[in-house]
Design an enzyme around this catalytic site. Structure first.
Site, PDB file in Angstrom:
ATOM      1  N   ASN A 307      -6.021  -8.762   5.653  1.00  9.42           N
ATOM      2  CA  ASN A 307      -6.449  -7.498   5.052  1.00  9.42           C
ATOM      3  C   ASN A 307      -6.127  -7.541   3.555  1.00  9.42           C
ATOM      4  O   ASN A 307      -5.323  -6.755   3.044  1.00  9.42           O
ATOM      5  CB  ASN A 307      -5.738  -6.323   5.733  1.00  9.42           C
ATOM      6  CG  ASN A 307      -6.458  -5.010   5.522  1.00  9.42           C
ATOM      7  OD1 ASN A 307      -7.419  -4.926   4.765  1.00  9.42           O
ATOM      8  ND2 ASN A 307      -5.986  -3.966   6.186  1.00  9.42           N
ATOM      9  N   HIS A 338       1.216   3.204   8.247  1.00  4.23           N
ATOM     10  CA  HIS A 338       0.485   3.034   9.506  1.00  4.23           C
ATOM     11  C   HIS A 338       0.812   4.113  10.538  1.00  4.23           C
ATOM     12  O   HIS A 338       0.054   4.280  11.498  1.00  4.23           O
ATOM     13  CB  HIS A 338       0.774   1.660  10.109  1.00  4.23           C
ATOM     14  CG  HIS A 338      -0.016   0.556   9.500  1.00  4.23           C
ATOM     15  ND1 HIS A 338       0.376  -0.104   8.350  1.00  4.23           N
ATOM     16  CD2 HIS A 338      -1.198  -0.020   9.867  1.00  4.23           C
ATOM     17  CE1 HIS A 338      -0.509  -1.034   8.051  1.00  4.23           C
ATOM     18  NE2 HIS A 338      -1.480  -1.000   8.927  1.00  4.23           N
TER      19      HIS A 338
END
Length: 444
Positions: A307, A338
């Site tokens: 990512n 997250h």
């Protein structure tokens, strides 16, 4: 397995696919120079609003509210104060939404609404754009909208100055996914025609489509392996390692295909790699460097490439701004961003330890392993170990629940991170000696 529901064709993919014709239309109108820069900003903003309402329903307000508040903060605060207050507000808002998700999942024992999950995912991407913009303003790369609190502009002038910021935060090609696009790149793209012609755009999107088709075919095959095999609750001994590896492989294929789809939408709108870059402007960073991710024997390199735009964002936001334990603080913040589920906290802390161990192990190898047969053997062993450790971390992060995390921790799969933890403990005392030897050998 309860996580297999993650791999049903996700509604986000359907909405991203539905946005393709609009993205192509926008790119075509920009190439033809059919409307002004302000009209382009409005087009992207209106498309983002429509896509948000279609994908999130009433939960779209969870994204609209912080976006508007961020623009107000950017327009009213002085540049040195912008980043601190926008960061605190954005992360506070996102944390409240994540707590609502955890309340639904763990206390009410109910599956959260899919539209709420889509809104939460979009909110995480919004946090990237808000903090990236605030850092640009704080560092003087982007001019503030109002020039300070005491600015004497009319309401229409304020709205005109704020329009590019609001359009950037909500523009539809990056609303539901995609690598982080800097405000400088966004603004340059809107104000200048695209350098990608229709034929170039067609070949780029065709190649992306072939990649996506291949990944989806692999996903079907991998899903069959995972669904027919034993889960973590029924596996025994070395079988648990196979379950972990195959499950993580399915996770990775899902991420790869989603990233390629997101990047394709940005390409269709003209924000991809083919667009010209001005001096000092941040370049385009694709998220899916599949070859590097699948062939590297370095956990640290995997971490930087996984990512990729998010890794660069975390590096700029946390790692480069902290003097004490920057690596540890970066992974702690990543767990916070997250959602702070138990599996995410454990997984990201484990990841930080593995990266630190990776640095020491390879420093030792560079000093003491000189012959090419031993280096080949070393690379092979560390590649296998890297893939298995990443699989362990990925499963820990994705399963989230304490019960599944307990099963993973008590399986044979825990041997692989335990080996790196042991090597970290043994090599940490010799760190300075290894650095000295490496410097000595390089000088020779």
């Amino acid at each position: 397995m309860d996580w297999l529901q993650l791999f049903v064709l996700h509604p986000v993919s359907l909405y991203q696919g539905a946005a393709f014709p609009v993205a192509l239309l926008f790119n075509y109108l920009c190439i033809r120079d059919s409307f002004s820069a302000r009209a382009r900003y409005l087009f992207l903003l209106a498309g983002g609003g429509a896509l948000a309402v279609a994908a999130m329903g009433p939960y779209a307000m969870l994204v609209f509210t912080p976006a508007v508040c961020a623009v107000v903060l950017v327009s009213s605060l002085s540049p040195p104060e912008v980043h601190r207050w926008t960061f605190l507000f954005q992360m506070g808002w996102q944390t409240l939404c994540h707590l609502g998700l955890q309340y639904t999942e763990h206390y009410l024992q109910e599956p959260p609404p899919m539209r709420f999950c889509i809104a939460l995912s979009s909110l995480m991407l919004l946090t990237q754009r808000v903090t990236s913009l605030s850092l640009d303003i704080c560092e003087g790369k982007v001019e503030a909208a109002s020039g300070g609190v005491g600015s004497r502009r009319s309401l229409s002038e304020h709205l005109g100055k704020a329009l590019p910021y609001l359009s950037y935060l909500l523009f539809f090609p990056a609303l539901l996914g995609g690598p982080l696009c800097s405000f400088q790149r966004f603004q340059a793209r809107v104000q200048r025609p695209s350098s990608l012609g229709p034929r170039q755009c067609f070949w780029v999107l065709s190649w992306r489509g072939l990649q996506l088709l291949g990944l989806e075919s692999l996903k079907v095959a991998m899903r069959g392996l995972v669904s027919t095999g034993a889960g973590l609750s029924h596996c025994q001994q070395l079988e648990c390692v196979y379950v972990m590896w195959s499950t993580a492989g399915l996770f990775k294929l899902t991420y790869y295909s989603q990233w390629i789809l997101d990047e394709s939408l940005l390409h269709a709108a003209g924000f991809g790699t083919g667009f010209g870059q001005s001096p000092g402007e941040d370049g385009y960073i694709p998220d899916a460097d599949i070859w590097t991710l699948e062939t590297t024997h370095r956990i640290a390199l995997f971490t930087r490439k996984w990512n990729h735009s998010t890794a660069q964002w975390l590096r700029r936001l946390i790692f480069q701004r902290r003097r004490v334990w920057p690596l540890f603080q970066t992974f702690v913040f990543s767990a916070w961003w997250h959602g702070l589920h138990p599996g995410q906290v454990f997984g990201f802390l484990c990841w930080a330890v593995m990266v630190e161990a990776d640095y020491l192990i390879h420093t030792f190898a560079d000093v003491f392993i000189r012959s090419w047969p031993l280096r080949l053997l070393y690379r092979t062993i560390t590649w296998v170990h890297t893939q298995l450790i990443i699989a362990y971390i990925m499963v820990a992060v994705e399963v989230r629940s304490l019960s599944s995390l307990w099963l993973l921790g008590n399986s044979y799969s825990s041997v692989f991170p335990a080996v790196y933890c042991t090597l970290l403990f043994l090599l940490a005392k010799r760190k300075h000696k290894f650095n000295f030897l490496k410097k000595y050998l390089l000088e020779r």
